[in-house]
Design an enzyme around this catalytic site. Structure first.
Site, PDB file in Angstrom:
ATOM      1  CG  HIS A   1      -1.853  13.252  -7.511  1.00 11.04           C
ATOM      2  ND1 HIS A   1      -2.606  13.431  -6.369  1.00 11.04           N
ATOM      3  CD2 HIS A   1      -2.579  13.776  -8.533  1.00 11.04           C
ATOM      4  CE1 HIS A   1      -3.746  14.030  -6.693  1.00 11.04           C
ATOM      5  NE2 HIS A   1      -3.744  14.251  -7.994  1.00 11.04           N
TER       6      HIS A   1
ATOM      7  CD  GLU B   1      -2.773  12.121  -2.950  1.00  6.99           C
ATOM      8  OE1 GLU B   1      -3.071  12.295  -1.745  1.00  6.99           O
ATOM      9  OE2 GLU B   1      -2.117  12.945  -3.620  1.00  6.99           O
TER      10      GLU B   1
ATOM     11  CB  CYS C   1      -7.228  13.510  -8.597  1.00 11.61           C
ATOM     12  SG  CYS C   1      -6.317  13.808 -10.121  1.00 11.61           S
TER      13      CYS C   1
END
Length: 210
Positions: A168, A85, A149
């Site tokens: 992730h 991410e 998250c």
């Protein structure tokens, strides 16, 4: 060169919803077994899926360890790859956590920027890990999903001025085992540390006389 060990903190999440075994924590425990070599002091934490716990725990990890790097790992039911991410977002948190709580403001940090990018070049990390022939697919994303998250990532990015990462992982067996995910985490964290070292060398190269 300072010979003291470099500390890296890696977190996974506890169970929530249908994720009675959270693949992120399994992957982090596998990483702990593998280690990051003798130079790195690896600390791992299981984070409960609760906004308020995250708000107190994440700052305490930065304060306690003064880590070189903090990497948060979470599971995504939609992921089929290990996903790096690039950024965390501040608002839009409407999903209730394990305590049936969500922040009134629906924000991480009231008044904080809408989005904070990691200083880590995730595209480079992805390319390098993919080229290493790991056997685990790695991709890059700009949307960490507006749940715990994303909330954890933004909080960590805000505290560390962008010196954090979020990864992730797919649920176990879809398609990777915990061992596969652990190997992937190790490769990714090592690439991040290596890139960071190269960036540091560039800053200091005027002081080195070859």
């Amino acid at each position: 060169m300072d010979n003291s060990k470099r500390t890296v903190v890696v977190t996974g999440f506890g169970p929530f919803g249908e994720h009675t075994v959270n693949a992120s924590w399994v992957a982090v425990q596998e990483l702990k077994k593998l280690g990051l070599g003798s130079e790195v002091d690896l600390q791992v934490y299981e984070v409960p899926v609760e906004y308020q716990t995250v708000q107190s725990l994440v700052p305490s990890l930065w304060k306690q360890y003064h880590p070189l790097l903090v990497v948060h790992v979470g599971v995504s039911g939609m992921a089929t790859t290990v996903t790096l991410e690039k950024c965390g977002r501040n608002s839009g948190y409407k999903g209730l956590d394990n305590s049936s709580f969500c922040p009134d403001s629906q924000c991480c940090i009231v008044g904080g920027p809408d989005c904070i990018d990691s200083v880590i070049d995730m595209e480079s990390v992805c390319k390098r890990v993919t080229a290493s022939g790991l056997g685990v697919a790695v991709t890059v994303s700009k949307d960490a999903g507006r749940y715990l998250c994303d909330f954890t990532y933004y909080t960590s990015l805000y505290l560390s001025h962008g010196r954090s990462a979020f990864i992730h992982v797919p649920p176990l067996g879809k398609p990777y085992s915990g061992e596969d995910l652990g190997r992937a985490l190790k490769a990714i964290v090592q690439e991040i540390l290596e890139l960071r070292d190269h960036a540091g060398e560039k800053l200091h190269c005027q002081h080195h006389f070859h």
